[in-house]
Write a protein that holds these residues in place. Structure first.
Motif, PDB file in Angstrom:
ATOM      1  N   SER A 137     -10.600  -3.214  -5.804  1.00 59.78           N
ATOM      2  CA  SER A 137     -11.614  -2.088  -5.576  1.00 59.78           C
ATOM      3  C   SER A 137     -11.565  -1.483  -3.972  1.00 59.78           C
ATOM      4  N   GLU A 138     -11.470  -2.486  -3.042  1.00 65.05           N
ATOM      5  CA  GLU A 138     -11.339  -2.140  -1.734  1.00 65.05           C
ATOM      6  C   GLU A 138      -9.844  -2.106  -1.174  1.00 65.05           C
ATOM      7  N   PHE A 139      -8.826  -2.144  -2.175  1.00 58.99           N
ATOM      8  CA  PHE A 139      -7.602  -1.836  -1.822  1.00 58.99           C
ATOM      9  C   PHE A 139      -6.883  -1.051  -2.901  1.00 58.99           C
ATOM     10  N   LEU A 140      -5.843  -0.309  -2.322  1.00 58.37           N
ATOM     11  CA  LEU A 140      -5.414   0.902  -3.213  1.00 58.37           C
ATOM     12  C   LEU A 140      -3.754   0.636  -2.864  1.00 58.37           C
ATOM     13  N   VAL A 141      -3.039   0.437  -3.872  1.00 55.47           N
ATOM     14  CA  VAL A 141      -1.633   0.344  -4.130  1.00 55.47           C
ATOM     15  C   VAL A 141      -1.111   1.262  -4.980  1.00 55.47           C
ATOM     16  N   VAL A 142      -0.019   2.070  -4.418  1.00 56.67           N
ATOM     17  CA  VAL A 142       0.395   3.219  -5.459  1.00 56.67           C
ATOM     18  C   VAL A 142       1.936   3.330  -4.871  1.00 56.67           C
ATOM     19  N   LEU A 194      11.501  -0.950 -11.395  1.00 56.20           N
ATOM     20  CA  LEU A 194      10.232  -0.554 -12.127  1.00 56.20           C
ATOM     21  C   LEU A 194       9.225  -1.656 -12.450  1.00 56.20           C
ATOM     22  N   GLU A 195       9.821  -2.700 -12.916  1.00 51.98           N
ATOM     23  CA  GLU A 195       8.918  -3.839 -13.059  1.00 51.98           C
ATOM     24  C   GLU A 195       8.209  -4.540 -11.661  1.00 51.98           C
ATOM     25  N   ILE A 196       9.158  -4.515 -10.835  1.00 52.96           N
ATOM     26  CA  ILE A 196       8.496  -4.792  -9.581  1.00 52.96           C
ATOM     27  C   ILE A 196       7.659  -3.974  -8.936  1.00 52.96           C
ATOM     28  N   VAL A 197       7.668  -2.767  -8.948  1.00 50.74           N
ATOM     29  CA  VAL A 197       6.903  -1.679  -8.686  1.00 50.74           C
ATOM     30  C   VAL A 197       5.400  -2.041  -9.402  1.00 50.74           C
ATOM     31  N   LYS A 198       5.553  -1.980 -10.838  1.00 50.24           N
ATOM     32  CA  LYS A 198       4.503  -2.301 -11.566  1.00 50.24           C
ATOM     33  C   LYS A 198       3.544  -3.501 -11.061  1.00 50.24           C
ATOM     34  N   ARG A 199       4.257  -4.539 -10.977  1.00 52.26           N
ATOM     35  CA  ARG A 199       3.702  -5.925 -10.410  1.00 52.26           C
ATOM     36  C   ARG A 199       2.969  -5.731  -8.974  1.00 52.26           C
ATOM     37  N   ILE A 200       3.448  -4.817  -8.191  1.00 47.23           N
ATOM     38  CA  ILE A 200       3.014  -4.899  -6.908  1.00 47.23           C
ATOM     39  C   ILE A 200       1.767  -3.995  -6.938  1.00 47.23           C
ATOM     40  N   CYS A 201       2.095  -2.869  -7.616  1.00 47.10           N
ATOM     41  CA  CYS A 201       0.861  -1.890  -8.058  1.00 47.10           C
ATOM     42  C   CYS A 201      -0.220  -2.374  -8.602  1.00 47.10           C
ATOM     43  N   ASP A 202      -0.071  -3.500  -9.358  1.00 51.15           N
ATOM     44  CA  ASP A 202      -1.270  -4.000 -10.165  1.00 51.15           C
ATOM     45  C   ASP A 202      -2.108  -4.877  -9.142  1.00 51.15           C
ATOM     46  N   LEU A 203      -1.753  -4.984  -7.746  1.00 46.63           N
ATOM     47  CA  LEU A 203      -2.369  -5.768  -6.943  1.00 46.63           C
ATOM     48  C   LEU A 203      -3.666  -4.840  -6.380  1.00 46.63           C
ATOM     49  N   THR A 204      -3.870  -3.894  -6.925  1.00 49.81           N
ATOM     50  CA  THR A 204      -4.776  -2.969  -6.662  1.00 49.81           C
ATOM     51  C   THR A 204      -6.372  -3.389  -6.705  1.00 49.81           C
ATOM     52  N   SER A 257       3.358   2.057  -1.274  1.00 53.70           N
ATOM     53  CA  SER A 257       1.961   1.947   0.021  1.00 53.70           C
ATOM     54  C   SER A 257       0.821   1.373  -0.508  1.00 53.70           C
ATOM     55  N   ALA A 258       0.175   0.618   0.446  1.00 53.05           N
ATOM     56  CA  ALA A 258      -0.944  -0.012   0.133  1.00 53.05           C
ATOM     57  C   ALA A 258      -2.222   0.218   1.273  1.00 53.05           C
ATOM     58  N   ASN A 259      -3.286   0.586   1.016  1.00 57.82           N
ATOM     59  CA  ASN A 259      -4.271   0.611   1.981  1.00 57.82           C
ATOM     60  C   ASN A 259      -5.580   0.264   1.491  1.00 57.82           C
ATOM     61  N   GLY A 260      -6.306  -0.286   2.630  1.00 55.50           N
ATOM     62  CA  GLY A 260      -7.597  -0.839   2.308  1.00 55.50           C
ATOM     63  C   GLY A 260      -8.382  -0.902   3.722  1.00 55.50           C
ATOM     64  N   GLU A 261      -9.764  -0.835   3.645  1.00 53.00           N
ATOM     65  CA  GLU A 261     -10.707  -0.708   4.743  1.00 53.00           C
ATOM     66  C   GLU A 261     -11.758  -1.688   4.337  1.00 53.00           C
ATOM     67  N   THR A 262     -12.219  -2.014   5.351  1.00 53.86           N
ATOM     68  CA  THR A 262     -13.628  -2.776   5.347  1.00 53.86           C
ATOM     69  C   THR A 262     -14.395  -2.676   6.531  1.00 53.86           C
ATOM     70  N   GLY A 263     -15.744  -2.970   6.688  1.00 48.51           N
ATOM     71  CA  GLY A 263     -16.450  -2.715   7.799  1.00 48.51           C
ATOM     72  C   GLY A 263     -17.900  -2.552   7.497  1.00 48.51           C
ATOM     73  N   SER A 264     -18.630  -2.009   8.588  1.00 47.84           N
ATOM     74  CA  SER A 264     -19.980  -2.054   8.303  1.00 47.84           C
ATOM     75  C   SER A 264     -20.460  -1.086   9.468  1.00 47.84           C
ATOM     76  N   SER A 265     -21.659  -0.381   9.061  1.00 45.67           N
ATOM     77  CA  SER A 265     -22.187   0.579   9.791  1.00 45.67           C
ATOM     78  C   SER A 265     -23.774   0.118  10.120  1.00 45.67           C
ATOM     79  N   TRP A 266     -24.135   0.527  11.278  1.00 47.87           N
ATOM     80  CA  TRP A 266     -25.802   0.307  11.423  1.00 47.87           C
ATOM     81  C   TRP A 266     -26.372   1.145  12.320  1.00 47.87           C
TER      82      TRP A 266
END
Length: 135
Positions: free
Chosen positions: A19-24, A7-17, A32-41
């Protein structure tokens, strides 16, 4: 060194969340960890998506880590970009940046996340194992 509880390992990894990156924690022992970046024009878009999955084996105190990086682009007109890849064993680090024809800029660095997870895992007395297949 006595390994710290799951549980402590999980908490520490999830704390890496960030704004552009979600760790749950998806389910007990699966993160799982998901992140996205990019641009549109007006004449196109570029999206870079990162996905990681970690399975924690409490019996062997091992974290099995898998990641995937996808780039999708649609461009009419020039795009100036640079990418930097480096491989070490099974691990790849990727970072890049670019300037679109509109003048907008983007950048990303996804190799750092894996190294932050590895640091948390190893400092917690667990083993870190990189996997080529999704656990």
């Amino acid at each position: 060194m006595q390994p710290i509880p799951r549980l402590e390992i999980v908490k520490r990894i999830c704390d890496l969340t960030r704004s552009e990156f979600l760790v749950v924690e998806q389910s007990p022992g699966v993160i799982s960890a998901n992140g996205e970046t990019g641009s549109s024009w007006f004449l196109g878009s570029i999206k870079i998506r990162f996905e990681a999955l970690m399975r924690l084996d409490e019996a062997s105190h091992t974290v099995v880590y898998w990641e995937l990086l996808k780039e999708r682009s649609f461009v009419i007109g020039p795009i100036f970009s640079s990418k930097k890849f480096s491989f070490k064993g099974l691990s790849m680090k990727e970072e890049g940046s670019g300037t679109l024809s509109s003048g907008e800029q983007y950048s990303y660095d996804f190799g750092t996340f894996r190294e932050m997870v590895r640091d948390i895992v190893e400092k917690g007395g667990w083993y870190f194992k990189k996997s080529l297949t999704k656990p």
